[in-house]
Structure formats: C-alpha cells, structure tokens
Design an enzyme around this catalytic site. Structure first.
Site, PDB file in Angstrom:
ATOM      1  N   PHE A  14       0.783  -1.124  -0.026  1.00 20.67           N
ATOM      2  CA  PHE A  14       0.045  -0.023  -0.104  1.00 20.67           C
ATOM      3  C   PHE A  14       0.748   1.303  -0.019  1.00 20.67           C
ATOM      4  CE2 PHE A  14      -2.504   2.645   3.304  1.00 20.67           C
ATOM      5  CZ  PHE A  14      -2.809   3.573   2.194  1.00 20.67           C
ATOM      6  N   ASP A  34      10.403  -6.408  -3.514  1.00 17.94           N
ATOM      7  CA  ASP A  34       9.140  -7.078  -2.650  1.00 17.94           C
ATOM      8  C   ASP A  34       9.548  -8.442  -2.954  1.00 17.94           C
ATOM      9  OD1 ASP A  34       6.252  -5.456  -1.704  1.00 17.94           O
ATOM     10  OD2 ASP A  34       6.393  -7.679  -1.701  1.00 17.94           O
ATOM     11  N   GLY A  39       2.237  -8.558  -0.912  1.00 24.18           N
ATOM     12  CA  GLY A  39       1.804  -7.086  -2.031  1.00 24.18           C
ATOM     13  C   GLY A  39       1.438  -7.744  -3.488  1.00 24.18           C
ATOM     14  N   ALA A  74       9.097  -2.784   3.530  1.00 25.70           N
ATOM     15  CA  ALA A  74       8.646  -4.209   3.887  1.00 25.70           C
ATOM     16  C   ALA A  74       8.575  -4.877   5.254  1.00 25.70           C
ATOM     17  CB  ALA A  74       9.526  -4.870   2.958  1.00 25.70           C
ATOM     18  N   ALA A  75       7.394  -5.228   5.600  1.00 28.15           N
ATOM     19  CA  ALA A  75       7.346  -5.729   7.027  1.00 28.15           C
ATOM     20  C   ALA A  75       6.031  -7.013   6.987  1.00 28.15           C
ATOM     21  CB  ALA A  75       7.237  -4.741   7.915  1.00 28.15           C
ATOM     22  N   TYR A 140       4.169  -7.093  17.189  1.00 30.77           N
ATOM     23  CA  TYR A 140       4.510  -6.324  16.185  1.00 30.77           C
ATOM     24  C   TYR A 140       5.210  -5.204  16.591  1.00 30.77           C
ATOM     25  CZ  TYR A 140       3.140  -2.981  12.425  1.00 30.77           C
ATOM     26  OH  TYR A 140       3.142  -1.701  11.757  1.00 30.77           O
ATOM     27  N   LYS A 144       8.842  -3.116  15.932  1.00 27.84           N
ATOM     28  CA  LYS A 144       9.176  -1.989  15.367  1.00 27.84           C
ATOM     29  C   LYS A 144      10.064  -1.138  16.209  1.00 27.84           C
ATOM     30  CE  LYS A 144       6.754  -2.006  11.591  1.00 27.84           C
ATOM     31  NZ  LYS A 144       7.380  -1.681  10.109  1.00 27.84           N
ATOM     32  N   ARG A 208      -9.679   6.049  16.315  1.00 21.52           N
ATOM     33  CA  ARG A 208      -8.278   5.864  15.502  1.00 21.52           C
ATOM     34  C   ARG A 208      -7.931   7.119  14.852  1.00 21.52           C
ATOM     35  NH1 ARG A 208      -7.606   2.591  18.446  1.00 21.52           N
ATOM     36  NH2 ARG A 208      -7.343   0.100  18.115  1.00 21.52           N
ATOM     37  N   GLU A 270      -5.434  -4.779  20.495  1.00 15.03           N
ATOM     38  CA  GLU A 270      -5.801  -3.821  19.763  1.00 15.03           C
ATOM     39  C   GLU A 270      -5.904  -2.460  20.885  1.00 15.03           C
ATOM     40  OE1 GLU A 270      -8.795  -3.810  16.527  1.00 15.03           O
ATOM     41  OE2 GLU A 270      -7.102  -3.979  15.398  1.00 15.03           O
TER      42      GLU A 270
HETATM   43  N1  LIG Z   1      -0.539   1.130   6.634  1.00 14.90           N
HETATM   44  C1  LIG Z   1      -0.746   1.532   7.737  1.00 14.90           C
HETATM   45  O1  LIG Z   1      -1.542   2.121   8.248  1.00 14.90           O
HETATM   46  C2  LIG Z   1       0.497   1.504   8.559  1.00 14.90           C
HETATM   47  C3  LIG Z   1       0.542   1.867   9.901  1.00 14.90           C
HETATM   48  C4  LIG Z   1       1.838   1.845  10.492  1.00 14.90           C
HETATM   49  C5  LIG Z   1       2.894   1.525  10.156  1.00 14.90           C
HETATM   50  N2  LIG Z   1       2.958   0.966   8.830  1.00 14.90           N
HETATM   51  C6  LIG Z   1       4.157   0.453   8.264  1.00 14.90           C
HETATM   52  O2  LIG Z   1       4.424   0.839   7.046  1.00 14.90           O
HETATM   53  C7  LIG Z   1       5.136  -0.086   6.339  1.00 14.90           C
HETATM   54  C8  LIG Z   1       4.255  -0.223   5.075  1.00 14.90           C
HETATM   55  O3  LIG Z   1       2.610  -0.622   5.373  1.00 14.90           O
HETATM   56  P1  LIG Z   1       1.821  -1.161   4.178  1.00 14.90           P
HETATM   57  O4  LIG Z   1       0.677  -0.850   4.762  1.00 14.90           O
HETATM   58  O5  LIG Z   1       2.231  -0.695   2.807  1.00 14.90           O
HETATM   59  O6  LIG Z   1       1.960  -2.647   4.219  1.00 14.90           O
HETATM   60  P2  LIG Z   1       1.770  -3.679   3.007  1.00 14.90           P
HETATM   61  O7  LIG Z   1       1.474  -5.022   3.568  1.00 14.90           O
HETATM   62  O8  LIG Z   1       0.577  -3.107   1.929  1.00 14.90           O
HETATM   63  O9  LIG Z   1       3.143  -3.708   2.425  1.00 14.90           O
HETATM   64  C9  LIG Z   1       4.086  -4.303   2.821  1.00 14.90           C
HETATM   65  C10 LIG Z   1       4.948  -5.150   1.687  1.00 14.90           C
HETATM   66  O10 LIG Z   1       6.229  -5.515   2.217  1.00 14.90           O
HETATM   67  C11 LIG Z   1       6.442  -6.957   1.595  1.00 14.90           C
HETATM   68  N3  LIG Z   1       6.931  -7.588   2.217  1.00 14.90           N
HETATM   69  C12 LIG Z   1       6.672  -8.290   3.327  1.00 14.90           C
HETATM   70  N4  LIG Z   1       7.761  -9.071   3.827  1.00 14.90           N
HETATM   71  C13 LIG Z   1       8.643  -9.032   3.052  1.00 14.90           C
HETATM   72  C14 LIG Z   1       9.863  -9.619   2.688  1.00 14.90           C
HETATM   73  N5  LIG Z   1      10.415 -10.436   3.802  1.00 14.90           N
HETATM   74  N6  LIG Z   1      10.945  -9.348   1.744  1.00 14.90           N
HETATM   75  C15 LIG Z   1      10.368  -8.394   0.789  1.00 14.90           C
HETATM   76  N7  LIG Z   1       9.132  -7.839   0.707  1.00 14.90           N
HETATM   77  C16 LIG Z   1       8.267  -8.111   1.724  1.00 14.90           C
HETATM   78  C17 LIG Z   1       4.766  -7.386   1.259  1.00 14.90           C
HETATM   79  O11 LIG Z   1       4.778  -8.318   0.171  1.00 14.90           O
HETATM   80  C18 LIG Z   1       4.087  -6.164   1.033  1.00 14.90           C
HETATM   81  O12 LIG Z   1       4.045  -5.843  -0.600  1.00 14.90           O
HETATM   82  C19 LIG Z   1       5.070  -1.389   7.026  1.00 14.90           C
HETATM   83  O13 LIG Z   1       6.504  -1.459   7.719  1.00 14.90           O
HETATM   84  C20 LIG Z   1       4.175  -0.956   8.162  1.00 14.90           C
HETATM   85  O14 LIG Z   1       4.616  -1.975   9.340  1.00 14.90           O
HETATM   86  C21 LIG Z   1       1.717   0.834   8.138  1.00 14.90           C
END
Ligand SMILES: NC(=O)c1ccc[n+]([C@@H]2O[C@H](COP(=O)([O-])OP(=O)(O)OC[C@H]3O[C@@H](n4cnc5c(N)ncnc54)[C@H](O)[C@@H]3O)[C@@H](O)[C@H]2O)c1
Length: 308
Positions: A14, A34, A39, A74-75, A140, A144, A208, A270
């Site tokens: 995202f 990725d 994703g 990535a996470a 989680y 972080k 939230r 949560e």
């Molecule tokens: N979206 C939110 O509201 C939010 C809030 C707080 C923190 N975050 C952090 O922001 C970051 C992005 O979040 P997002 O919403 O885009 O998540 P998402 O799951 O949409 O995207 C994460 C991407 O990382 C890839 N990935 C996971 N493990 C991997 C690995 N081992 N090697 C390579 N790629 C890998 C997944 O395939 C995915 O495409 C994350 O670190 C998340 O923890 C997001």
C-alpha cells in the site's frame, strides 16, 4: 541533470506503491523490492525497476548501488499475524531491517527512511501521544521498537542518515483489501457496496487517528530532502481521532445506505484509542491537508472503480 535514484522495499504494498507513483511523477528513478508475500505485482507502478527479493537476502545488495535514499516499508505488519508468529515477526521486521541498513551502508546510500508504527504507543495513556511516550505491548510493536534501536546503531557506528516514521492509521488507494480482516474503512465500504453486513470488532467505540496516504507522501518527500529530519522520529497522523462507529456512520451517509453492522468480539492487542501529537512533524513545515470526508469519498470512488 539525472534525477536521484530512490529504492523502495515493500514496493508492491500500500504505502510503497503509492510513494513509487509520487516519486515517478516528480521525476525520480525508482528501484523497487518486494517478495510479493502480501503485496500485489499488478499494483507496482509502470516505470519502477522491480526486483523480487526477500529483504533478508544478501542477493539484493547490488541493487543498492547508486541509490541516494532508501524507503524501507517491507514488513510483516498485521498485529494478529504477528501475535501468531513472533519468530517470523522478528525475522522479517528486525533481521530484515538490519539487512536493509547493512546493504545501504555497503553501497554508501546517503539516507534510509523507514516505517515504524503508532503501535509502539499501544500501552500509552498520554493523548495526544508524543514520540517519547513509547509503550509497545504486542510482538509487532516490539519488532518496530527493536528496528529503531538498530537504526540508531547504524547512524552512530556506520555514518548513514536515518529518519523513522510512525504512521497512525493510513488510508487511501491500494490499501490491502484481500486480508482476512481488511483495514476498517475499506472493509466497511466494500461490504456496504456489495449489499452485505460489515463487521465491527468490539463495541465500535475504539478511536483511531486516520491519515491519508497523500499527506504521508508529502512527509516522505520532505524527509528525503530536509536534513533537519536526520536522526529523528516523527508521528504522522492528523491529531484528531474518530470512533469506528463515527467512520461507519460517515460511510453510510456517503453511500446513502441504512445497513446496520454485525458485532464480533474485539481483536487481541488492539488499543482503545490512538491519537498523534504531530507537533514535531509540524515544526519541520508539514501539515496534513486531506479531510476525512474528502478522503473517504475518494476511497469510495477508488473501490468502485478498481476493487469491485
Ligand atoms: N498502513 C498503515 O496504516 C501502517 C501503519 C503503521 C505502520 N505501517 C508500516 O508501514 C509499512 C508499509 O505498510 P503497508 O500498509 O504498505 O503494508 P503492505 O503489507 O501493504 O506492504 C508491505 C509490503 O512488504 C512486502 N514484504 C513483506 N515481507 C517482505 C520480505 N520479507 N521481503 C520483501 N518484501 C516483503 C509485502 O509483500 C508487501 O508488499 C510497514 O512497515 C508497516 O508496518 C503501516
């Protein structure tokens, strides 16, 4: 003059895919990594030089050559997935992040901007919550926090620059709609558009702080170009929060429907509310601009056009 090269991990997700769009529009060269675990390949914008790698692999190191800034997203990132598998959570989120920093150092990358999360405040009782009030509870959130300590070490001992970003609840196009429990807003919109009953976990009174992806991307660009952000951590929210019931009501109004939700037990881990103190991000000139109403209307349009 050739534009800077930027590398994004998690580019099929995202946040990563939206930032890739923005950087390409602004003329940057974008390399994306990725493993496609969560994703979607189709949502990686055309123009990204994409490589399918796991962030724990050393095979990705050559891709960091010539890169100015790395955005590391990535996470393993759903609280419930992480609660179910703390070993993999540490492996991807901590070891993977250390590997990204090591690759960046080896290639003499100038700066890494990386995603933490507002989850690090889940046990905090201070609202709005400043960056100092960390109180991680879940695996989680622990992963972080660990990321931050390693990143600080890379800054201290390896001379690279870093900025940590603590997103609150980010929403907008390309949110992960396929999860078993999708992010709350898109879950409501999708179900209501399909004429089904959305599910509220818990009583619906959890609050939230929702922030639109376009505002997050404004900060990404700022953090890349403004040295005042080096070595700092920033909350990215709006400083206002809404209950899940408020959101439900707003979406019902936009869609002009009367469907009542189904209630199920609250999900593990949560917190009752989150609310960002964004004074630090404001102090470097950032301000969230998208109102919740505007953001929800554009999410509805996106889901109608691209998801259903
Ligand atoms: N979206 C939110 O509201 C939010 C809030 C707080 C923190 N975050 C952090 O922001 C970051 C992005 O979040 P997002 O919403 O885009 O998540 P998402 O799951 O949409 O995207 C994460 C991407 O990382 C890839 N990935 C996971 N493990 C991997 C690995 N081992 N090697 C390579 N790629 C890998 C997944 O395939 C995915 O495409 C994350 O670190 C998340 O923890 C997001």
């Amino acid at each position: 003059m050739e534009q800077k090269k930027v590398l994004i991990t998690g580019v099929a997700g995202f946040v990563g895919s939206n930032l890739a769009d923005r950087l390409l529009t602004e003329g940057y060269q974008v390399v994306g990594i990725d493993n496609l675990r969560y994703g979607v390949k189709e949502q990686i914008p055309a123009g990204v030089e994409f490589h399918q790698f796991d962030i724990r692999s050393k095979d990705m190191y050559p891709l960091f050559e010539g890169v100015d800034t790395v955005f590391h997203f990535a996470a393993k990132n759903s609280i419930s997935n992480c609660q179910n598998d703390p070993v993999e959570t540490a492996d991807i989120n901590v070891t993977g992040t250390v590997n990204v920093f090591a690759a960046a150092v080896q290639a003499k990358v100038r700066k890494v901007i990386y995603a933490e999360s507002s989850a690090v405040y889940e046990g905090s009782t201070v609202f709005p919550t400043p960056e100092e009030a960390e109180a991680p509870h879940t695996f989680y959130a622990a992963s972080k926090m660990a990321t931050k300590y390693f990143a600080d070490g890379f800054v201290r001992f390896r001379g690279i620059q870093a900025t940590a970003l603590r997103y609150f609840n980010v929403y907008g196009p390309r949110q992960d709609y396929r999860r078993s429990i999708p992010p709350v807003m898109s879950a409501f919109i999708i179900k209501l558009l399909k004429g089904e009953k959305p599910v509220i976990y818990g009583t619906g009174y959890k609050r939230r702080d929702f922030i639109h992806i376009d505002d997050i991307n404004d900060f990404h660009i700022l953090a890349m170009n403004d040295d005042r952000t080096n070595g700092k951590v920033y909350n990215l929210g709006t400083g206002k929060n809404y209950s899940v019931k408020d959101i439900y009501g707003m979406i019902k109004k936009i869609l002009n429907v009367e469907t009542e939700p189904e209630f199920k037990p609250a999900l593990e881990g949560e917190a009752d509310q989150n609310l960002a103190d964004i004074s630090k991000a404001r102090a470097v000139g950032w301000e969230p601009k998208t109102s919740l109403e505007e953001g929800l209307k554009s999410s509805v349009e996106y889901i109608k056009n691209y998801v259903l």
